[in-house]
Design a protein around this motif. Sequence first.
Motif, PDB file in Angstrom:
ATOM      1  N   ALA A  48      41.338  38.101 -57.478  1.00 46.51           N
ATOM      2  CA  ALA A  48      42.190  36.907 -57.486  1.00 46.51           C
ATOM      3  C   ALA A  48      43.599  37.202 -57.015  1.00 46.51           C
ATOM      4  O   ALA A  48      44.302  36.284 -56.568  1.00 46.51           O
ATOM      5  CB  ALA A  48      42.217  36.320 -58.899  1.00 46.51           C
ATOM      6  N   SER A  49      44.050  38.461 -57.061  1.00 46.05           N
ATOM      7  CA  SER A  49      45.427  38.767 -56.682  1.00 46.05           C
ATOM      8  C   SER A  49      45.704  38.459 -55.219  1.00 46.05           C
ATOM      9  O   SER A  49      46.849  38.184 -54.846  1.00 46.05           O
ATOM     10  CB  SER A  49      45.741  40.236 -56.979  1.00 46.05           C
ATOM     11  N   ARG A  50      44.681  38.485 -54.371  1.00 45.47           N
ATOM     12  CA  ARG A  50      44.910  38.204 -52.957  1.00 45.47           C
ATOM     13  C   ARG A  50      45.330  36.751 -52.731  1.00 45.47           C
ATOM     14  O   ARG A  50      45.859  36.403 -51.673  1.00 45.47           O
ATOM     15  CB  ARG A  50      43.656  38.518 -52.142  1.00 45.47           C
ATOM     16  N   HIS A  51      45.077  35.903 -53.720  1.00 43.83           N
ATOM     17  CA  HIS A  51      45.432  34.490 -53.591  1.00 43.83           C
ATOM     18  C   HIS A  51      46.827  34.193 -54.143  1.00 43.83           C
ATOM     19  O   HIS A  51      47.247  33.025 -54.131  1.00 43.83           O
ATOM     20  CB  HIS A  51      44.409  33.624 -54.314  1.00 43.83           C
ATOM     21  N   LEU A  52      47.551  35.208 -54.613  1.00 47.29           N
ATOM     22  CA  LEU A  52      48.890  34.981 -55.152  1.00 47.29           C
ATOM     23  C   LEU A  52      49.832  34.343 -54.135  1.00 47.29           C
ATOM     24  O   LEU A  52      50.549  33.393 -54.474  1.00 47.29           O
ATOM     25  CB  LEU A  52      49.476  36.296 -55.679  1.00 47.29           C
ATOM     26  N   PRO A  53      49.884  34.825 -52.874  1.00 48.90           N
ATOM     27  CA  PRO A  53      50.778  34.159 -51.911  1.00 48.90           C
ATOM     28  C   PRO A  53      50.403  32.696 -51.679  1.00 48.90           C
ATOM     29  O   PRO A  53      51.286  31.835 -51.568  1.00 48.90           O
ATOM     30  CB  PRO A  53      50.606  34.991 -50.633  1.00 48.90           C
ATOM     31  N   LEU A  54      49.101  32.412 -51.615  1.00 45.70           N
ATOM     32  CA  LEU A  54      48.668  31.026 -51.423  1.00 45.70           C
ATOM     33  C   LEU A  54      49.072  30.162 -52.615  1.00 45.70           C
ATOM     34  O   LEU A  54      49.519  29.019 -52.445  1.00 45.70           O
ATOM     35  CB  LEU A  54      47.154  30.972 -51.226  1.00 45.70           C
ATOM     36  N   ALA A  55      48.927  30.716 -53.813  1.00 46.71           N
ATOM     37  CA  ALA A  55      49.323  29.967 -55.004  1.00 46.71           C
ATOM     38  C   ALA A  55      50.819  29.710 -55.016  1.00 46.71           C
ATOM     39  O   ALA A  55      51.281  28.627 -55.432  1.00 46.71           O
ATOM     40  CB  ALA A  55      48.903  30.734 -56.261  1.00 46.71           C
ATOM     41  N   ALA A  56      51.613  30.697 -54.555  1.00 48.05           N
ATOM     42  CA  ALA A  56      53.064  30.513 -54.517  1.00 48.05           C
ATOM     43  C   ALA A  56      53.454  29.403 -53.552  1.00 48.05           C
ATOM     44  O   ALA A  56      54.310  28.563 -53.856  1.00 48.05           O
ATOM     45  CB  ALA A  56      53.743  31.823 -54.112  1.00 48.05           C
ATOM     46  N   VAL A  57      52.828  29.378 -52.382  1.00 50.49           N
ATOM     47  CA  VAL A  57      53.120  28.320 -51.406  1.00 50.49           C
ATOM     48  C   VAL A  57      52.705  26.955 -51.952  1.00 50.49           C
ATOM     49  O   VAL A  57      53.441  25.965 -51.831  1.00 50.49           O
ATOM     50  CB  VAL A  57      52.405  28.619 -50.069  1.00 50.49           C
ATOM     51  N   ALA A  58      51.514  26.895 -52.565  1.00 50.60           N
ATOM     52  CA  ALA A  58      51.034  25.621 -53.119  1.00 50.60           C
ATOM     53  C   ALA A  58      51.965  25.118 -54.211  1.00 50.60           C
ATOM     54  O   ALA A  58      52.270  23.918 -54.287  1.00 50.60           O
ATOM     55  CB  ALA A  58      49.617  25.797 -53.663  1.00 50.60           C
ATOM     56  N   MET A  59      52.456  26.027 -55.057  1.00 52.53           N
ATOM     57  CA  MET A  59      53.356  25.624 -56.131  1.00 52.53           C
ATOM     58  C   MET A  59      54.669  25.086 -55.579  1.00 52.53           C
ATOM     59  O   MET A  59      55.200  24.071 -56.041  1.00 52.53           O
ATOM     60  CB  MET A  59      53.626  26.800 -57.057  1.00 52.53           C
ATOM     61  N   ALA A  60      55.203  25.756 -54.550  1.00 50.33           N
ATOM     62  CA  ALA A  60      56.456  25.307 -53.961  1.00 50.33           C
ATOM     63  C   ALA A  60      56.319  23.899 -53.384  1.00 50.33           C
ATOM     64  O   ALA A  60      57.197  23.048 -53.560  1.00 50.33           O
ATOM     65  CB  ALA A  60      56.909  26.283 -52.873  1.00 50.33           C
ATOM     66  N   HIS A  61      55.209  23.632 -52.724  1.00 53.24           N
ATOM     67  CA  HIS A  61      54.997  22.304 -52.166  1.00 53.24           C
ATOM     68  C   HIS A  61      54.777  21.263 -53.271  1.00 53.24           C
ATOM     69  O   HIS A  61      55.221  20.105 -53.135  1.00 53.24           O
ATOM     70  CB  HIS A  61      53.814  22.315 -51.203  1.00 53.24           C
ATOM     71  N   ALA A  62      54.111  21.661 -54.335  1.00 54.39           N
ATOM     72  CA  ALA A  62      53.909  20.727 -55.449  1.00 54.39           C
ATOM     73  C   ALA A  62      55.247  20.330 -56.073  1.00 54.39           C
ATOM     74  O   ALA A  62      55.481  19.157 -56.395  1.00 54.39           O
ATOM     75  CB  ALA A  62      52.994  21.351 -56.493  1.00 54.39           C
ATOM     76  N   LEU A  63      56.142  21.305 -56.225  1.00 54.92           N
ATOM     77  CA  LEU A  63      57.463  20.996 -56.771  1.00 54.92           C
ATOM     78  C   LEU A  63      58.254  20.102 -55.810  1.00 54.92           C
ATOM     79  O   LEU A  63      58.982  19.196 -56.242  1.00 54.92           O
ATOM     80  CB  LEU A  63      58.225  22.292 -57.036  1.00 54.92           C
ATOM     81  N   MET A  64      58.109  20.376 -54.513  1.00 55.97           N
ATOM     82  CA  MET A  64      58.815  19.565 -53.527  1.00 55.97           C
ATOM     83  C   MET A  64      58.320  18.121 -53.569  1.00 55.97           C
ATOM     84  O   MET A  64      59.116  17.171 -53.525  1.00 55.97           O
ATOM     85  CB  MET A  64      58.607  20.168 -52.130  1.00 55.97           C
ATOM     86  N   LEU A  65      57.011  17.926 -53.684  1.00 65.43           N
ATOM     87  CA  LEU A  65      56.459  16.578 -53.787  1.00 65.43           C
ATOM     88  C   LEU A  65      56.907  15.893 -55.081  1.00 65.43           C
ATOM     89  O   LEU A  65      57.231  14.701 -55.090  1.00 65.43           O
ATOM     90  CB  LEU A  65      54.933  16.638 -53.733  1.00 65.43           C
ATOM     91  N   THR A  66      56.927  16.664 -56.173  1.00 69.16           N
ATOM     92  CA  THR A  66      57.367  16.105 -57.449  1.00 69.16           C
ATOM     93  C   THR A  66      58.804  15.613 -57.367  1.00 69.16           C
ATOM     94  O   THR A  66      59.145  14.516 -57.833  1.00 69.16           O
ATOM     95  CB  THR A  66      57.237  17.159 -58.559  1.00 69.16           C
ATOM     96  N   ALA A  67      59.674  16.450 -56.751  1.00 76.10           N
ATOM     97  CA  ALA A  67      61.075  16.058 -56.613  1.00 76.10           C
ATOM     98  C   ALA A  67      61.211  14.819 -55.735  1.00 76.10           C
ATOM     99  O   ALA A  67      62.023  13.918 -56.023  1.00 76.10           O
ATOM    100  CB  ALA A  67      61.881  17.211 -56.026  1.00 76.10           C
ATOM    101  N   ALA A  68      60.411  14.741 -54.656  1.00 75.15           N
ATOM    102  CA  ALA A  68      60.478  13.573 -53.772  1.00 75.15           C
ATOM    103  C   ALA A  68      60.032  12.306 -54.496  1.00 75.15           C
ATOM    104  O   ALA A  68      60.633  11.240 -54.337  1.00 75.15           O
ATOM    105  CB  ALA A  68      59.619  13.818 -52.537  1.00 75.15           C
ATOM    106  N   LEU A  69      58.987  12.417 -55.323  1.00 69.62           N
ATOM    107  CA  LEU A  69      58.498  11.250 -56.059  1.00 69.62           C
ATOM    108  C   LEU A  69      59.488  10.805 -57.126  1.00 69.62           C
ATOM    109  O   LEU A  69      59.617   9.613 -57.420  1.00 69.62           O
ATOM    110  CB  LEU A  69      57.137  11.567 -56.689  1.00 69.62           C
TER     111      LEU A  69
END
Length: 489
Positions: free
Chosen positions: A258-279
Amino acid sequence: MHLALGVLYVTVLALSTGTLRGGSVSYEQVAEGARVVFGVIGMVAAIRAARAPALLPRLRQAWRAVTVSLAVLILSPLLVAGLRAAGIVAADDVTHVAFVAALLVALQRFPLAATNSRERWKAALDAGTVLTGGMVLLWYVSFGPYVDAHGLSLAVVVAAGFYPIVDLALLFVVARAMLRGSDPSATRPLRLLAAGTLVLFAGDGVHGYLHGHGQISMHSPWQFVCWITTDALLAAAAAEQCRAISAGRREARGDLGASRHLPLAAVAMAHALMLTAALQEENLYPWGGLAIGATVLSALVLWRQMLVQRESDERALTDGLTGLANRSRFRATSYRNLARNARAGRWSAVLVIDMNGFKEVNDTLGHKSGDLVLVEFAEVLKQCVPAPGLPCRMGGDEFSVVLTDLDYPEQAYDVAGRIAAAMGPVAIDNKLIPLAASIGVAVSAPGELTHDEIVHRADLAMYRAKALGPQTRWAIWQESLEPQPAAAA
């Protein structure tokens, strides 16, 4: 030891829950007492690991640093009292940062897997992606709100950035270690340490949130849960290293999982926060639409990257001609199989197979026909080796099979007999070519053999089968097959 730690951890959480519901003792007292207990258990195990001559010198240094970190944890009540008596208001912060700093040193000292320069750069860049995701998270939950409330100045940056800077350094080191992989002697302990530091990061995120919203004098129950979980995982990591020392064997470096997915999870989290802030702005123009578009674009790029990465991983572990697993995957699977079956009380087996007469096929009919013979033999192995067994091509006309989760040795002998029975002539370029092979079988009782030992025994058995003639034969390892020492003159 792991079972005892688990029972203690569940008990502490239950006691903490009880105090939250109106017990006579505050949950802070229960939590602080539990942290000291876990610290003592972990420090005893860490001292033992730091003094173990069987470990690499760099790994012993890492466990010394873990010992210092746990010592700070144990002495933190006394240190806090002394610092407050000296007039230091942020005594809790000082001891916490000292604890995290020692843990940071420890993680930096853990020996990582040997690799080339390109792989090291890839791991560092992926860790940088995780670090950036962590920065976005801390900006959103703690640092940003504090700056917004108090204005941007050097004093504000120092006050609000004290925790985040230390935590982000810890996050980068953990991500780099997990993405690159560790030395086989420290794989499982490092995973537990990494899990503990990630939980610690979450707990400090709660602390930062309270700080950013003017509630720094308060302690959230979730914050204590994160800290207790971290302490339990650190103690489990030290206990796991001691267990590995007692076992006396080094486990193979497993895949990154699962550690190989850490960068993908970080990018997904950043976009989720960006969408949350926009909403939260309740206005799709301009940032809402841009945030949604950027998220969709990133999702498409990451999806494609995952497909490319999966294809690359399969190519790196698969023989291009036959589609069987290659030598690298054989070795990694055998190591994991032996370690898992040792814990589960199951038998393991390895078959080493060498084709008979293959050189004559290459010499008389050419390499193209020889390749077709190898492909036909690979199909025989695929049909005869039951899941979860793994047929592999080691190179040339050499093959092997890993058999796992066996209830008794005879199951391995049945597979060898099945392969031998399936051998027969195959049609290559309108010519019938007989398939024949020599098969050596070696089995290991739970925890009996290492990878190198079981392969050595299977090799000896294969040579015994080859000595019986050119027809397909299979043989089992016996003590008599081992080379005898020369008699003294």
